[in-house]
Design a protein around this motif. Structure first.
Motif, PDB file in Angstrom:
ATOM      1  N   TRP A 160      -3.287  -3.496   8.374  1.00 42.06           N
ATOM      2  CA  TRP A 160      -4.045  -2.621   8.988  1.00 42.06           C
ATOM      3  C   TRP A 160      -3.009  -1.181   9.118  1.00 42.06           C
ATOM      4  O   TRP A 160      -3.598  -0.090   8.835  1.00 42.06           O
ATOM      5  N   ALA A 161      -1.787  -1.546   9.677  1.00 40.78           N
ATOM      6  CA  ALA A 161      -0.814  -0.562   9.848  1.00 40.78           C
ATOM      7  C   ALA A 161      -0.690   0.220   8.318  1.00 40.78           C
ATOM      8  O   ALA A 161      -0.342   1.374   8.363  1.00 40.78           O
ATOM      9  N   ASP A 162      -0.490  -0.600   7.197  1.00 41.63           N
ATOM     10  CA  ASP A 162      -0.165  -0.144   6.118  1.00 41.63           C
ATOM     11  C   ASP A 162      -1.259   0.681   5.979  1.00 41.63           C
ATOM     12  O   ASP A 162      -0.928   1.627   4.953  1.00 41.63           O
ATOM     13  N   SER A 163      -2.410   0.293   5.823  1.00 37.36           N
ATOM     14  CA  SER A 163      -3.620   0.959   5.364  1.00 37.36           C
ATOM     15  C   SER A 163      -3.835   2.080   6.069  1.00 37.36           C
ATOM     16  O   SER A 163      -4.051   3.436   5.419  1.00 37.36           O
ATOM     17  N   VAL A 164      -3.823   2.109   7.376  1.00 32.75           N
ATOM     18  CA  VAL A 164      -4.023   3.437   8.186  1.00 32.75           C
ATOM     19  C   VAL A 164      -3.143   4.546   7.858  1.00 32.75           C
ATOM     20  O   VAL A 164      -3.515   5.445   7.611  1.00 32.75           O
ATOM     21  N   THR A 165      -1.692   4.179   7.940  1.00 34.75           N
ATOM     22  CA  THR A 165      -0.892   5.286   7.453  1.00 34.75           C
ATOM     23  C   THR A 165      -0.922   5.631   6.136  1.00 34.75           C
ATOM     24  O   THR A 165      -0.521   6.855   5.707  1.00 34.75           O
ATOM     25  N   THR A 166      -1.334   4.700   5.038  1.00 36.42           N
ATOM     26  CA  THR A 166      -1.330   5.218   3.830  1.00 36.42           C
ATOM     27  C   THR A 166      -2.498   6.201   3.693  1.00 36.42           C
ATOM     28  O   THR A 166      -2.363   7.365   3.094  1.00 36.42           O
ATOM     29  N   VAL A 167      -3.654   6.030   4.275  1.00 38.25           N
ATOM     30  CA  VAL A 167      -4.701   6.968   4.206  1.00 38.25           C
ATOM     31  C   VAL A 167      -4.287   8.273   5.093  1.00 38.25           C
ATOM     32  O   VAL A 167      -4.693   9.467   4.561  1.00 38.25           O
TER      33      VAL A 167
ATOM     34  N   ALA B  53       0.868  -1.344   0.148  1.00 37.75           N
ATOM     35  CA  ALA B  53       0.113  -0.019  -0.092  1.00 37.75           C
ATOM     36  C   ALA B  53       0.826   1.274   0.132  1.00 37.75           C
ATOM     37  O   ALA B  53       0.685   2.105  -0.903  1.00 37.75           O
ATOM     38  N   ASP B  54       1.854   1.302   0.766  1.00 35.58           N
ATOM     39  CA  ASP B  54       2.801   2.402   0.700  1.00 35.58           C
ATOM     40  C   ASP B  54       3.715   2.360  -0.588  1.00 35.58           C
ATOM     41  O   ASP B  54       3.671   3.778  -0.965  1.00 35.58           O
ATOM     42  N   SER B  55       3.778   1.452  -1.098  1.00 32.57           N
ATOM     43  CA  SER B  55       4.582   1.567  -2.594  1.00 32.57           C
ATOM     44  C   SER B  55       3.659   2.171  -3.526  1.00 32.57           C
ATOM     45  O   SER B  55       3.924   3.037  -4.185  1.00 32.57           O
ATOM     46  N   GLY B  56       2.204   1.552  -3.415  1.00 30.98           N
ATOM     47  CA  GLY B  56       1.398   2.345  -4.503  1.00 30.98           C
ATOM     48  C   GLY B  56       1.030   3.642  -4.226  1.00 30.98           C
ATOM     49  O   GLY B  56       0.655   4.474  -5.112  1.00 30.98           O
TER      50      GLY B  56
ATOM     51  N   GLY C 182     -11.597   4.789   3.015  1.00 33.83           N
ATOM     52  CA  GLY C 182     -10.222   4.409   2.491  1.00 33.83           C
ATOM     53  C   GLY C 182      -9.358   3.375   3.297  1.00 33.83           C
ATOM     54  O   GLY C 182      -8.915   2.374   2.610  1.00 33.83           O
ATOM     55  N   THR C 183      -9.480   3.453   4.481  1.00 34.56           N
ATOM     56  CA  THR C 183      -8.983   2.468   5.346  1.00 34.56           C
ATOM     57  C   THR C 183      -9.499   0.850   5.041  1.00 34.56           C
ATOM     58  O   THR C 183      -8.657   0.099   5.139  1.00 34.56           O
ATOM     59  N   LEU C 184     -10.808   0.940   5.366  1.00 35.67           N
ATOM     60  CA  LEU C 184     -11.407  -0.318   5.226  1.00 35.67           C
ATOM     61  C   LEU C 184     -11.271  -1.039   3.684  1.00 35.67           C
ATOM     62  O   LEU C 184     -10.961  -2.173   3.460  1.00 35.67           O
ATOM     63  N   LEU C 185     -11.285   0.079   2.867  1.00 39.58           N
ATOM     64  CA  LEU C 185     -11.119  -0.684   1.420  1.00 39.58           C
ATOM     65  C   LEU C 185      -9.596  -1.022   1.476  1.00 39.58           C
ATOM     66  O   LEU C 185      -9.523  -2.225   0.579  1.00 39.58           O
ATOM     67  N   LEU C 186      -8.749  -0.521   1.805  1.00 40.59           N
ATOM     68  CA  LEU C 186      -7.092  -0.951   1.589  1.00 40.59           C
ATOM     69  C   LEU C 186      -6.947  -2.365   2.321  1.00 40.59           C
ATOM     70  O   LEU C 186      -6.250  -2.864   1.929  1.00 40.59           O
TER      71      LEU C 186
END
Length: 218
Positions: free
Chosen positions: A139-146, A72-75, A121-125
C-alpha cells in the motif's frame, strides 16, 4: 571468478560508503542522494537542467530500490525517465508557439482526471504487488508511486500544485525508507520536503508575476 556486467552495475549498491548509528549506506544511495538533491533544487529554480540530472537520479534509484524490495518504486524510475524526456522538451518548447513553458494552475477538469487516475492506479499497483511480488509494503509503495507520477506530470507542465503532491508523497516516503533501512534516502526526502516548500514559493511568485505582466499588457 570472472566479473559480470551485472556485478559491475550492482557494485555501488552492495559496497558500503559509510556507517552511522549501526546503519550502512551504499555508494549507490549516496549517488541517489546527491543527484536527487541537485535535481529538486534545479526544479525549484525552474532550471531545465533538472531533467538530465533527474535521469541520472532515476537510474541510481532504479537499482537501489530493486535491491531493497521496493519494486513499484523501482519500476517507477523507468516511467520517470520517459516523463523526464518529455518534461525537458515541454519546458523548452511546450509553451505558446513552441516557446518556453510558464507556470500555471491545475484546472478543475485536470484535478478530476488526476483523482480518477490516482485511485485506479493505486488499486492496480496494490493488486500487482500483492499478487506477483514479495513486497512487504504494497500500500505504501503503491500510494507513493501514484502520487509521484501525478506530481511528475504536473511538474512537466509546470503546474504549481505539483509541489503539494510531492509534499504528500514525501511525508509517506520518509518513514517508508527508514523502515527499509535506507536512512540516507529518508534524510534526503526530508530535504526534499524543504525544497518542495521553496519550489512552491518560487513557482507561486512566478505565476503571480506572469499574471501581473499580462494585466499590464492588457
Amino acid at each position: 571468478m570472472p566479473v559480470s556486467v551485472l556485478d559491475v552495475i550492482l557494485w555501488p549498491f552492495t559496497t558500503t560508503a559509510l556507517t552511522f548509528a549501526g546503519a550502512t549506506t551504499s555508494w549507490g544511495e549516496v549517488a541517489g542522494f546527491v543527484t536527487g538533491a541537485l535535481c529538486v533544487w534545479l526544479v525549484a529554480k525552474q532550471n531545465p537542467l533538472n531533467w538530465p540530472i533527474g535521469i541520472l537520479n532515476n537510474l541510481a534509484f532504479l537499482v537501489l530500490f530493486a535491491t531493497s524490495g521496493l519494486f513499484a518504486d523501482s519500476g517507477l524510475q523507468v516511467v520517470y525517465i520517459a516523463l523526464a524526456l518529455y518534461g525537458w522538451w515541454a519546458w523548452l518548447r511546450g509553451g505558446a508557439e513552441h516557446s518556453a513553458l510558464h507556470v500555471s494552475r491545475t484546472t478543475r477538469a485536470q484535478w478530476q482526471w488526476l483523482l480518477a487516475a490516482g485511485v485506479a492506479g493505486t488499486l492496480l499497483l496494490v493488486w500487482v504487488l500483492t499478487s506477483f511480488t514479495t513486497s512487504t509494503v504494497p500500500w505504501a509503495d503503491s500510494v507513493t508511486t501514484v502520487l509521484s507520477l501525478l506530481a511528475t506530470w504536473g511538474q512537466t507542465r509546470k503546474k504549481v500544485e505539483c509541489w503539494w503532491l510531492w509534499i504528500a508523497a514525501d511525508v509517506i516516503y520518509v518513514p517508508l525508507y527508514a523502515y527499509k533501512d535506507l536512512w540516507l534516502t529518508a534524510i534526503l526526502y526530508v530535504g526534499f520536503m524543504a525544497l518542495c516548500v521553496l519550489g512552491l514559493r518560487n513557482w507561486t511568485k512566478a505565476l503571480r508575476d506572469d499574471l501581473r505582466d499580462e494585466l499590464v499588457v492588457a
